[in-house]
Design a protein around this motif. Structure first.
Motif, PDB file in Angstrom:
ATOM      1  N   GLU A 212      50.085  38.032  26.429  1.00 16.17           N
ATOM      2  CA  GLU A 212      51.461  37.665  26.096  1.00 16.17           C
ATOM      3  C   GLU A 212      51.965  36.519  26.970  1.00 16.17           C
ATOM      4  OE1 GLU A 212      53.472  38.622  23.629  1.00 16.17           O
ATOM      5  OE2 GLU A 212      51.849  39.890  22.857  1.00 16.17           O
ATOM      6  N   MET A 213      51.692  36.605  28.268  1.00 11.73           N
ATOM      7  CA  MET A 213      52.188  35.588  29.189  1.00 11.73           C
ATOM      8  C   MET A 213      51.574  34.229  28.914  1.00 11.73           C
ATOM      9  SD  MET A 213      52.317  38.016  32.571  1.00 11.73           S
ATOM     10  CE  MET A 213      52.781  36.793  33.790  1.00 11.73           C
ATOM     11  N   LEU A 214      50.298  34.211  28.563  1.00  9.96           N
ATOM     12  CA  LEU A 214      49.639  32.944  28.223  1.00  9.96           C
ATOM     13  C   LEU A 214      50.224  32.352  26.941  1.00  9.96           C
ATOM     14  CD1 LEU A 214      45.933  33.782  29.145  1.00  9.96           C
ATOM     15  CD2 LEU A 214      47.402  32.099  30.290  1.00  9.96           C
ATOM     16  N   GLN A 215      50.510  33.214  25.971  1.00 11.25           N
ATOM     17  CA  GLN A 215      51.112  32.739  24.714  1.00 11.25           C
ATOM     18  C   GLN A 215      52.505  32.172  24.946  1.00 11.25           C
ATOM     19  OE1 GLN A 215      50.969  36.011  21.923  1.00 11.25           O
ATOM     20  NE2 GLN A 215      49.011  35.346  21.072  1.00 11.25           N
ATOM     21  N   ILE A 216      53.252  32.800  25.847  1.00  9.30           N
ATOM     22  CA  ILE A 216      54.618  32.360  26.148  1.00  9.30           C
ATOM     23  C   ILE A 216      54.619  31.006  26.853  1.00  9.30           C
ATOM     24  CG2 ILE A 216      56.603  32.890  27.663  1.00  9.30           C
ATOM     25  CD1 ILE A 216      56.016  35.898  26.896  1.00  9.30           C
ATOM     26  N   GLY A 217      53.565  30.730  27.639  1.00  8.75           N
ATOM     27  CA  GLY A 217      53.479  29.420  28.273  1.00  8.75           C
ATOM     28  C   GLY A 217      53.271  29.422  29.777  1.00  8.75           C
ATOM     29  N   PHE A 218      53.016  30.595  30.356  1.00  6.48           N
ATOM     30  CA  PHE A 218      52.652  30.597  31.775  1.00  6.48           C
ATOM     31  C   PHE A 218      51.342  29.842  31.935  1.00  6.48           C
ATOM     32  CE2 PHE A 218      55.617  34.159  31.812  1.00  6.48           C
ATOM     33  CZ  PHE A 218      56.232  34.033  33.048  1.00  6.48           C
ATOM     34  N   LYS A 219      51.291  28.957  32.934  1.00  7.23           N
ATOM     35  CA  LYS A 219      50.124  28.075  33.106  1.00  7.23           C
ATOM     36  C   LYS A 219      48.962  28.758  33.799  1.00  7.23           C
ATOM     37  CE  LYS A 219      52.222  24.852  35.377  1.00  7.23           C
ATOM     38  NZ  LYS A 219      52.565  23.596  36.079  1.00  7.23           N
ATOM     39  N   LYS A 220      49.305  29.732  34.649  1.00  9.12           N
ATOM     40  CA  LYS A 220      48.274  30.355  35.480  1.00  9.12           C
ATOM     41  C   LYS A 220      48.587  31.834  35.609  1.00  9.12           C
ATOM     42  CE  LYS A 220      46.567  29.926  40.272  1.00  9.12           C
ATOM     43  NZ  LYS A 220      46.789  29.196  41.529  1.00  9.12           N
ATOM     44  N   ILE A 221      47.573  32.682  35.454  1.00  6.73           N
ATOM     45  CA  ILE A 221      47.746  34.127  35.601  1.00  6.73           C
ATOM     46  C   ILE A 221      46.881  34.616  36.766  1.00  6.73           C
ATOM     47  CG2 ILE A 221      47.531  36.394  34.493  1.00  6.73           C
ATOM     48  CD1 ILE A 221      49.556  34.654  33.067  1.00  6.73           C
ATOM     49  N   ILE A 222      47.463  35.458  37.604  1.00  9.74           N
ATOM     50  CA  ILE A 222      46.734  36.054  38.728  1.00  9.74           C
ATOM     51  C   ILE A 222      46.800  37.575  38.552  1.00  9.74           C
ATOM     52  CG2 ILE A 222      46.546  36.239  41.240  1.00  9.74           C
ATOM     53  CD1 ILE A 222      48.471  33.701  41.276  1.00  9.74           C
ATOM     54  N   LEU A 223      45.647  38.224  38.608  1.00  4.47           N
ATOM     55  CA  LEU A 223      45.601  39.681  38.453  1.00  4.47           C
ATOM     56  C   LEU A 223      45.072  40.348  39.716  1.00  4.47           C
ATOM     57  CD1 LEU A 223      44.001  40.216  34.906  1.00  4.47           C
ATOM     58  CD2 LEU A 223      46.399  40.459  35.537  1.00  4.47           C
ATOM     59  N   ASP A 224      45.667  41.485  40.047  1.00  6.92           N
ATOM     60  CA  ASP A 224      45.124  42.361  41.088  1.00  6.92           C
ATOM     61  C   ASP A 224      45.307  43.778  40.569  1.00  6.92           C
ATOM     62  OD1 ASP A 224      44.532  43.933  43.288  1.00  6.92           O
ATOM     63  OD2 ASP A 224      45.476  42.586  44.735  1.00  6.92           O
ATOM     64  N   THR A 225      44.206  44.457  40.305  1.00  8.80           N
ATOM     65  CA  THR A 225      44.286  45.805  39.704  1.00  8.80           C
ATOM     66  C   THR A 225      44.160  46.914  40.751  1.00  8.80           C
ATOM     67  OG1 THR A 225      41.919  45.712  39.236  1.00  8.80           O
ATOM     68  CG2 THR A 225      43.407  45.029  37.466  1.00  8.80           C
ATOM     69  N   GLU A 226      44.231  46.545  42.022  1.00 13.52           N
ATOM     70  CA  GLU A 226      44.109  47.555  43.085  1.00 13.52           C
ATOM     71  C   GLU A 226      45.238  47.421  44.116  1.00 13.52           C
ATOM     72  OE1 GLU A 226      40.122  46.890  44.458  1.00 13.52           O
ATOM     73  OE2 GLU A 226      39.293  48.248  42.958  1.00 13.52           O
ATOM     74  N   ILE A 227      46.429  47.179  43.621  1.00 13.24           N
ATOM     75  CA  ILE A 227      47.588  47.006  44.500  1.00 13.24           C
ATOM     76  C   ILE A 227      47.856  48.261  45.334  1.00 13.24           C
ATOM     77  CG2 ILE A 227      50.126  46.816  44.440  1.00 13.24           C
ATOM     78  CD1 ILE A 227      48.744  44.132  44.213  1.00 13.24           C
ATOM     79  N   GLY A 228      47.605  49.424  44.729  1.00 13.11           N
ATOM     80  CA  GLY A 228      47.855  50.689  45.432  1.00 13.11           C
ATOM     81  C   GLY A 228      47.106  50.806  46.748  1.00 13.11           C
ATOM     82  N   ASP A 229      45.944  50.151  46.851  1.00 17.09           N
ATOM     83  CA  ASP A 229      45.181  50.191  48.109  1.00 17.09           C
ATOM     84  C   ASP A 229      45.972  49.582  49.258  1.00 17.09           C
ATOM     85  OD1 ASP A 229      43.146  51.341  46.711  1.00 17.09           O
ATOM     86  OD2 ASP A 229      41.886  49.544  46.613  1.00 17.09           O
ATOM     87  N   LYS A 230      46.889  48.664  48.923  1.00 18.31           N
ATOM     88  CA  LYS A 230      47.646  47.959  49.963  1.00 18.31           C
ATOM     89  C   LYS A 230      48.999  48.614  50.257  1.00 18.31           C
ATOM     90  CE  LYS A 230      45.593  43.621  48.407  1.00 18.31           C
ATOM     91  NZ  LYS A 230      45.777  42.419  47.599  1.00 18.31           N
ATOM     92  N   VAL A 231      49.600  49.225  49.236  1.00 24.61           N
ATOM     93  CA  VAL A 231      50.997  49.639  49.403  1.00 24.61           C
ATOM     94  C   VAL A 231      51.246  51.132  49.189  1.00 24.61           C
ATOM     95  CG1 VAL A 231      51.889  47.351  48.791  1.00 24.61           C
ATOM     96  CG2 VAL A 231      51.566  49.076  46.990  1.00 24.61           C
ATOM     97  N   TRP A 232      50.247  51.885  48.785  1.00 18.54           N
ATOM     98  CA  TRP A 232      50.423  53.327  48.579  1.00 18.54           C
ATOM     99  C   TRP A 232      49.880  54.117  49.754  1.00 18.54           C
ATOM    100  CZ3 TRP A 232      48.582  54.094  42.795  1.00 18.54           C
ATOM    101  CH2 TRP A 232      49.661  53.782  41.939  1.00 18.54           C
ATOM    102  N   ASP A 233      50.523  55.254  50.026  1.00 20.35           N
ATOM    103  CA  ASP A 233      49.981  56.173  51.012  1.00 20.35           C
ATOM    104  C   ASP A 233      49.005  57.130  50.320  1.00 20.35           C
ATOM    105  OD1 ASP A 233      51.547  58.119  49.722  1.00 20.35           O
ATOM    106  OD2 ASP A 233      53.178  57.935  51.166  1.00 20.35           O
TER     107      ASP A 233
END
Length: 252
Positions: A212-233
């Protein structure tokens, strides 16, 4: 207001006190620094002025407060008046540094190209018209600005039998580990009923968001699928084992 949006607002209005307590605990734990570092890692750089930040779906104000503590120019919006009141109270010494506004995430009352950084957490899955919201967020973002969206496939299990098994296993794991089950003190039936009718409960994310974001016109997408490792207890990791938090970020 749509009937579904009204139900979502009522649900979060009732959850305000409990959710507020969670946010206050976050502000007084390692999470404050962890989230601040994470957001600043991806935030765009500006010179000779303050970074302009928009926190959409601020809830009790956690993101707005930590961004204000960095010295940024912060605007925080939420659809639920009760949440905004909690956020103002929680802001303390930063209250005057944050502009709070009641606003619908699908229709923001800001000029085009206003903000350098848009941040949002656990909001998109609640939305009735997420594509519309993404278009609106892209509109108010300045060229070179970034959107950081933190979310999860929270209610995929209402449509997916395999995900339901994993969700039930999370509940068992919390019991076995003698940890607090974060779903016990919420109205599970009410939220699952709402979630069944929300469009993103059926989607596999962040793949859907990326397209969706690419279709809307965002030029660059960054993904991180393990955010919980950094911010969850540890308690959160066990509670949400089958629904890991992801970040999908877009640059305009």
């Amino acid at each position: 207001m749509g009937e579904l949006l009204e139900k979502v607002e009522k649900y979060w209005d009732k959850r305000a006190d409990g959710y507020c307590q969670v946010n206050l605990e976050e502000l007084n734990s390692f999470k404050r620094e962890a989230w601040t570092n994470l957001i600043n890692e991806y935030a765009p750089k500006v010179t000779k002025r303050k970074l302009k930040v928009l926190d959409i779906g601020t809830g009790p104000g956690f993101f707005a407060i930590i961004m204000a503590s960095c010295g940024y120019e912060v605007t925080a919006v939420d659809y639920t008046e009760t949440m905004l009141q909690r956020a103002k109270n929680n802001a303390g010494i930063y209250r005057e540094s944050i502009t709070f506004k009641r606003m619908d995430a699908h229709a923001l009352g800001f000029e085009d190209n206003t903000f350098d950084l848009i941040i949002t957490r656990n909001l998109t899955w609640n939305l009735e018209r997420p594509q519309e919201a993404y278009r609106e967020w892209h509109r108010v973002l300045a060229p070179g600005g970034r959107l950081l969206n933190f979310d999860a496939n929270w209610y995929l299990h209402v449509h997916d039998a395999e995900k339901r098994k994993q969700y039930e296993q999370d509940r068992e794991n919390t019991k076995e580990r003698n940890l607090e089950d974060h779903y016990v003190n919420t109205n599970i039936e009410a939220m699952e009923e709402i979630a069944r009718n929300l469009p993103l409960s059926k989607e596999h994310r962040p793949l859907w968001d990326t397209k969706e974001m690419l279709q809307i016109g965002f030029k660059k997408i960054i993904l991180d699928t393990e955010i919980g490792d950094k911010v969850w207890d540890e308690e959160e990791r066990v509670n949400y084992g089958s629904t890991p938090m992801f970040m999908v970020a877009g640059e305009k």
